[in-house]
Scaffold this motif. Structure first.
Motif, PDB file in Angstrom:
ATOM      1  N   VAL A 235       3.195  50.996  44.715  1.00  0.00           N
ATOM      2  CA  VAL A 235       2.686  52.355  44.497  1.00  0.00           C
ATOM      3  C   VAL A 235       3.679  53.130  43.640  1.00  0.00           C
ATOM      4  O   VAL A 235       4.855  53.252  43.991  1.00  0.00           O
ATOM      5  N   VAL A 236       3.213  53.642  42.495  1.00  0.00           N
ATOM      6  CA  VAL A 236       4.065  54.479  41.643  1.00  0.00           C
ATOM      7  C   VAL A 236       4.064  55.886  42.214  1.00  0.00           C
ATOM      8  O   VAL A 236       3.049  56.572  42.196  1.00  0.00           O
ATOM      9  N   ARG A 237       5.208  56.287  42.744  1.00  0.00           N
ATOM     10  CA  ARG A 237       5.290  57.628  43.336  1.00  0.00           C
ATOM     11  C   ARG A 237       5.236  58.680  42.241  1.00  0.00           C
ATOM     12  O   ARG A 237       5.789  58.499  41.167  1.00  0.00           O
ATOM     13  N   SER A 238       4.579  59.772  42.538  1.00  0.00           N
ATOM     14  CA  SER A 238       4.544  60.865  41.565  1.00  0.00           C
ATOM     15  C   SER A 238       5.905  61.548  41.552  1.00  0.00           C
ATOM     16  O   SER A 238       6.702  61.398  42.475  1.00  0.00           O
ATOM     17  N   GLU A 239       6.139  62.301  40.484  1.00  0.00           N
ATOM     18  CA  GLU A 239       7.409  63.019  40.362  1.00  0.00           C
ATOM     19  C   GLU A 239       7.382  64.219  41.309  1.00  0.00           C
ATOM     20  O   GLU A 239       7.083  65.339  40.906  1.00  0.00           O
ATOM     21  N   ALA A 240       7.656  63.971  42.570  1.00  0.00           N
ATOM     22  CA  ALA A 240       7.601  65.050  43.561  1.00  0.00           C
ATOM     23  C   ALA A 240       8.737  66.033  43.318  1.00  0.00           C
ATOM     24  O   ALA A 240       9.857  65.631  43.036  1.00  0.00           O
ATOM     25  N   PRO A 241       8.434  67.335  43.410  1.00  0.00           N
ATOM     26  CA  PRO A 241       9.520  68.297  43.241  1.00  0.00           C
ATOM     27  C   PRO A 241      10.546  68.111  44.351  1.00  0.00           C
ATOM     28  O   PRO A 241      10.192  67.919  45.502  1.00  0.00           O
ATOM     29  N   GLN A 242      11.808  68.117  43.984  1.00  0.00           N
ATOM     30  CA  GLN A 242      12.834  67.947  45.005  1.00  0.00           C
ATOM     31  C   GLN A 242      14.009  68.858  44.675  1.00  0.00           C
ATOM     32  O   GLN A 242      14.157  69.322  43.557  1.00  0.00           O
ATOM     33  N   GLN A 243      14.792  69.090  45.687  1.00  0.00           N
ATOM     34  CA  GLN A 243      15.966  69.926  45.493  1.00  0.00           C
ATOM     35  C   GLN A 243      16.854  69.272  44.447  1.00  0.00           C
ATOM     36  O   GLN A 243      17.087  68.066  44.485  1.00  0.00           O
ATOM     37  N   LYS A 244      17.342  70.075  43.502  1.00  0.00           N
ATOM     38  CA  LYS A 244      18.096  69.503  42.390  1.00  0.00           C
ATOM     39  C   LYS A 244      19.306  68.719  42.861  1.00  0.00           C
ATOM     40  O   LYS A 244      19.558  67.620  42.404  1.00  0.00           O
ATOM     41  N   MET A 245      20.079  69.314  43.761  1.00  0.00           N
ATOM     42  CA  MET A 245      21.269  68.624  44.245  1.00  0.00           C
ATOM     43  C   MET A 245      21.310  68.687  45.762  1.00  0.00           C
ATOM     44  O   MET A 245      21.411  69.761  46.342  1.00  0.00           O
ATOM     45  N   SER A 246      21.196  67.524  46.386  1.00  0.00           N
ATOM     46  CA  SER A 246      21.212  67.459  47.844  1.00  0.00           C
ATOM     47  C   SER A 246      22.085  66.291  48.267  1.00  0.00           C
ATOM     48  O   SER A 246      22.047  65.221  47.663  1.00  0.00           O
ATOM     49  N   ALA A 247      22.872  66.497  49.318  1.00  0.00           N
ATOM     50  CA  ALA A 247      23.778  65.453  49.802  1.00  0.00           C
ATOM     51  C   ALA A 247      23.012  64.238  50.322  1.00  0.00           C
ATOM     52  O   ALA A 247      23.575  63.154  50.467  1.00  0.00           O
ATOM     53  N   ALA A 248      21.703  64.410  50.570  1.00  0.00           N
ATOM     54  CA  ALA A 248      20.885  63.281  51.035  1.00  0.00           C
ATOM     55  C   ALA A 248      20.716  62.232  49.932  1.00  0.00           C
ATOM     56  O   ALA A 248      20.392  61.077  50.202  1.00  0.00           O
ATOM     57  N   PHE A 249      20.956  62.648  48.695  1.00  0.00           N
ATOM     58  CA  PHE A 249      20.770  61.731  47.555  1.00  0.00           C
ATOM     59  C   PHE A 249      21.669  60.501  47.698  1.00  0.00           C
ATOM     60  O   PHE A 249      21.233  59.367  47.499  1.00  0.00           O
ATOM     61  N   ALA A 250      22.936  60.718  48.057  1.00  0.00           N
ATOM     62  CA  ALA A 250      23.891  59.606  48.178  1.00  0.00           C
ATOM     63  C   ALA A 250      23.509  58.651  49.306  1.00  0.00           C
ATOM     64  O   ALA A 250      23.800  57.456  49.237  1.00  0.00           O
ATOM     65  N   ALA A 251      22.847  59.183  50.331  1.00  0.00           N
ATOM     66  CA  ALA A 251      22.415  58.319  51.437  1.00  0.00           C
ATOM     67  C   ALA A 251      21.314  57.370  50.969  1.00  0.00           C
ATOM     68  O   ALA A 251      21.253  56.210  51.372  1.00  0.00           O
TER      69      ALA A 251
ATOM     70  N   LEU B 152      25.831  65.872  45.402  1.00  0.00           N
ATOM     71  CA  LEU B 152      24.839  64.817  45.664  1.00  0.00           C
ATOM     72  C   LEU B 152      25.236  63.957  46.865  1.00  0.00           C
ATOM     73  O   LEU B 152      24.517  63.029  47.224  1.00  0.00           O
ATOM     74  N   GLY B 153      26.407  64.254  47.446  1.00  0.00           N
ATOM     75  CA  GLY B 153      26.822  63.552  48.661  1.00  0.00           C
ATOM     76  C   GLY B 153      27.838  62.443  48.452  1.00  0.00           C
ATOM     77  O   GLY B 153      28.168  61.714  49.390  1.00  0.00           O
ATOM     78  N   TYR B 154      28.359  62.295  47.227  1.00  0.00           N
ATOM     79  CA  TYR B 154      29.341  61.241  46.944  1.00  0.00           C
ATOM     80  C   TYR B 154      30.769  61.775  47.092  1.00  0.00           C
ATOM     81  O   TYR B 154      31.002  62.985  47.036  1.00  0.00           O
ATOM     82  N   GLU B 155      31.706  60.832  47.258  1.00  0.00           N
ATOM     83  CA  GLU B 155      33.130  61.185  47.268  1.00  0.00           C
ATOM     84  C   GLU B 155      33.815  60.350  46.183  1.00  0.00           C
ATOM     85  O   GLU B 155      34.445  59.326  46.470  1.00  0.00           O
TER      86      GLU B 155
END
Length: 263
Positions: A126-142, A168-171
């Protein structure tokens, strides 16, 4: 993954575009075969019936355009999936949509290309649509975990890149020249290196060659103020996987992190 080991025929008359596609496809464990014209591609396709799992073709090519080429391939193989890469303003009838699994406008966002290739090779994907998301979230790194090394000598650039990655959640670890980048990578084996091209002691290209000489397969992304075709080719020749223009664009950086996470 189900993409690994699939054979892809790439048709584009522009050598830089071919090399970029080759690097991307190889990074996703696909097996690309490159050719510079539709006529050559038809010969290659005919020589190995049933061999190719996917065809990616440019639209505008001398001699025979992408749509005409695709129609000829359909005569040989009714089922092989095909993706068309087109420029804005290309004129083609909407009925041609039936020829292609996807028609993508250049420049193609790399994670979208990856998704559409996945969909073409495995129709249940399934090709996911480009869902709007928070630009920078620490969940991204997870979701896209990396151990990251930044090699950049400019203090302001260091702070900007570090700030974005931390948001983005990285160190990320930080070094300020190519020599210390090589040493840090040897000691810590980071998953991804953001490598400035111009640094004291040793530049980014030489540092990359040195890292690669040790059979290190970390993802290395060049940071360059010049995104000219020649620079891109030099990056790839040195063993870099990809490149990012400076100043860093958050969305572009995220695209690269998403794309190379699937490697």
């Amino acid at each position: 993954t189900y993409m690994a080991g699939k054979n892809v025929l790439v048709v584009d008359d522009n050598s830089t575009n071919r090399e970029i596609l080759k690097e991307q496809l190889s990074g996703w464990k696909l097996l690309p075969q490159l050719t510079d014209s539709a006529e050559n591609a038809i010969k290659i396709f005919n020589d190995k019936p049933g061999f190719y799992d996917l065809v990616i073709t440019d639209m505008q090519m001398p001699g025979m355009d992408g749509v005409t080429f695709a129609k000829k391939i359909r005569e040989i193989s009714p089922d092989v999936p095909m993706i068309l890469l087109s420029s804005v303003g290309d004129e083609y009838n909407q009925t041609n949509n039936k020829l292609f699994s996807a028609i993508l406008t250049k420049p193609v966002r790399q994670h979208m290309l990856c998704r559409h290739i996945s969909k073409a090779i495995n129709p249940t994907f399934v090709v996911r649509s480009e869902a709007p998301q928070q630009k920078m979230s620490a969940a991204f790194a997870a979701e896209y975990p990396y151990r990251i090394l930044i090699a950049e000598d400019n203090e302001i650039n260091q702070q900007v890149i570090q700030f974005i990655l931390q948001k983005l959640g990285y160190e990320p670890a930080l070094v300020s020249n190519g020599l210390t980048a090589v040493q840090a990578q040897k000691e810590h084996s980071y998953d991804l290196v953001l490598m400035d091209m111009q640094m004291p002691e040793m530049d980014g290209l030489e540092a990359t060659r040195t890292i690669r000489s040790g059979n290190d397969d970390a993802v290395i992304i060049a940071l360059t103020a010049n995104t000219m075709a020649g620079d891109q080719e030099r990056c790839l020749e040195a063993g870099m996987n990809d490149y990012l223009g400076k100043p860093i664009n958050v969305e572009e950086l995220k695209e690269k992190l998403i794309m190379w996470a699937g490697r």
